[in-house]
Scaffold this motif. Structure first.
Motif, PDB file in Angstrom:
ATOM      1  N   VAL A  46      40.513  45.930  42.293  1.00 51.07           N
ATOM      2  CA  VAL A  46      39.261  46.003  43.047  1.00 51.07           C
ATOM      3  C   VAL A  46      38.217  45.157  42.313  1.00 51.07           C
ATOM      4  O   VAL A  46      38.026  45.335  41.106  1.00 51.07           O
ATOM      5  CB  VAL A  46      38.732  47.456  43.145  1.00 51.07           C
ATOM      6  N   ILE A  47      37.571  44.241  43.022  1.00 52.10           N
ATOM      7  CA  ILE A  47      36.443  43.521  42.430  1.00 52.10           C
ATOM      8  C   ILE A  47      35.233  44.445  42.513  1.00 52.10           C
ATOM      9  O   ILE A  47      34.791  44.798  43.611  1.00 52.10           O
ATOM     10  CB  ILE A  47      36.149  42.207  43.183  1.00 52.10           C
ATOM     11  N   ARG A  48      34.736  44.857  41.360  1.00 53.72           N
ATOM     12  CA  ARG A  48      33.617  45.801  41.330  1.00 53.72           C
ATOM     13  C   ARG A  48      32.281  45.071  41.446  1.00 53.72           C
ATOM     14  O   ARG A  48      31.385  45.507  42.141  1.00 53.72           O
ATOM     15  CB  ARG A  48      33.684  46.637  40.056  1.00 53.72           C
ATOM     16  N   GLU A  49      32.131  43.940  40.717  1.00 59.91           N
ATOM     17  CA  GLU A  49      30.881  43.188  40.799  1.00 59.91           C
ATOM     18  C   GLU A  49      31.067  41.791  40.233  1.00 59.91           C
ATOM     19  O   GLU A  49      32.036  41.519  39.528  1.00 59.91           O
ATOM     20  CB  GLU A  49      29.744  43.900  40.052  1.00 59.91           C
ATOM     21  N   ALA A  50      30.116  40.936  40.560  1.00 61.76           N
ATOM     22  CA  ALA A  50      30.029  39.601  39.974  1.00 61.76           C
ATOM     23  C   ALA A  50      28.571  39.398  39.586  1.00 61.76           C
ATOM     24  O   ALA A  50      27.674  39.564  40.420  1.00 61.76           O
ATOM     25  CB  ALA A  50      30.478  38.536  40.949  1.00 61.76           C
TER      26      ALA A  50
END
Length: 144
Positions: A46-50
């Motif tokens: 899961v990409i949580r943030e950038a």
């Protein structure tokens, strides 16, 4: 700017080489049909943030490594070990998390401009989902 593709594709390829991973999925965990998926053990990304800085992007990727707890109908001979494979799952899936973390610590990733920015903390879960999944969850922060 293909850094996100590169990170996810190479991590997926690496994880599928493990003896302790049969499936790698991506997206929100609620989108994965965990009750019908039979190809466990599973790693979910899961990409949580950038976080976008002037010259870098810092990604946080959640890695969930899980397998189905198999409970024997026989009474346990050893109460510590119990009558299931929970300890085996926790051991194997912690290796998957550790290998995923160390994957980005290799020198060739530093040369590609991808580095881990923080210490990775893994948290175990026991029978978290409806079909008695157990394993580990960790957040990996990467700077590109």
């Amino acid at each position: 700017m293909n850094n996100l593709y590169k990170i996810l594709d190479e991590l997926r390829t690496f994880l599928l080489l493990s003896d302790f991973t049969n499936t790698v999925t991506f997206g929100e965990i609620s989108d994965v049909d965990l009750d019908k998926l039979t190809n466990f053990p599973l790693v979910h990304l899961v990409i949580r943030e950038a976080i976008i800085d002037e010259n870098t992007i810092n990604f946080t990727i959640d890695v969930i490594a899980a397998d189905i707890v198999d409970v024997s109908k026989e009474l346990p001979e050893d109460k510590f070990l119990g009558n299931d494979n929970l300890q085996d799952i926790l051991n194997a899936q912690l290796k998957v998390i550790t290998d995923a973390t160390n994957f980005f610590r290799r020198n060739d990733y530093k040369a590609k401009g991808i580095t881990i920015t923080d210490t990775v903390r893994a948290t175990p879960f026991l029978e978290r989902f409806s079909n008695q999944l157990a394993g580990w969850e960790a957040s990996i922060s990467l700077k590109t």
